[in-house]
Design a protein around this motif. Structure first.
Motif: not given
Length: 225
Positions: A180-204
């Motif tokens: 839900d929308d609250e996740a924006l605040i939850t994750f934004n609060r804990g993301l560290i400067n120059t941290s990396v979040t990796r996404l895998l792509v499979n046919t888009g």
């Protein structure tokens, strides 16, 4: 399988006249990130940047440390939401730097107190209670549009480095995990400067592989704002 590396910018200049510029620590975080990324199998990555100064400076320092050309495609779809307009609506007094400095000086924990006020502004924006230059829905839509446009253009073995902000990364996480929308605040609060979040792509299609990686940081280099 293609991999997208969502990279949060280095520490910006909180409290300075130009917040958007990296602090000295932010530049060092970005160089450390670049040296760390040398150990990854990036090949010749596609590089994208939001249009903000802190995105460009993070990319510049990291790419130099990676011994890659300091070149990228600028995509404003990866820009952060306009935090100043949110605060202007929710807390007009915060636009007066002297008044804000006095208020913070009165707080037992100034950064925590400011963060609480800022999160109130975020929730008000998400609820759509007032007029803003960009709505919450429009912000989500543009971030995801840029992300999927990138993913659809990648081929087997490709990698992409995206230099962006915590809000944009949090939108991607929220979307991929169906939160839900609250996740924006939850994750934004804990993301560290120059941290990396990796996404895998499979046919888009995108899948979250790792979240907020920051093993390259320790001690004073580890910051949230």
């Amino acid at each position: 399988m293609p991999v997208v590396y969502l990279i949060r910018h280095g520490q910006a200049s909180f409290g300075a006249e130009n917040y958007d510029a990296l602090s000295d620590l932010g530049w060092e975080q970005s160089r450390v990130l670049g040296r760390h990324l040398r150990e990854q199998s990036l090949g010749a990555p596609r590089v994208l940047c939001g249009a903000m100064q802190r995105h460009r400076e993070t990319a510049e320092a990291a790419l130099e440390a990676l011994a890659l050309p300091r070149e990228w495609h600028t995509d404003p779809g990866f820009n952060e939401y306009d935090h100043q307009s949110l605060m202007r609506v929710h807390w007009p007094e915060s636009q007066d730097r002297a008044a804000l400095a006095r208020w913070m000086g009165e707080q037992a924990q100034p950064r925590r107190a400011f963060q609480a006020r800022f999160e109130e502004a975020l929730r008000r924006w998400q609820r759509g209670e007032d007029d803003y230059p960009e709505t919450w829905a429009a912000f989500r839509e543009r971030v995801l549009a840029s992300l999927y446009s990138l993913a659809n253009g990648l081929e087997k073995g490709d990698s992409a480095l995206v230099f962006t902000s915590g809000g944009a990364i949090s939108v991607a996480i929220q979307h991929l995990l169906g939160l839900d929308d609250e996740a924006l605040i939850t994750f934004n609060r804990g993301l560290i400067n120059t941290s990396v979040t990796r996404l895998l792509v499979n046919t888009g299609r995108l899948r979250l592989a790792t979240l907020n990686e920051h093993l390259h940081l320790s001690g004073d280099l580890l910051t949230y704002r």
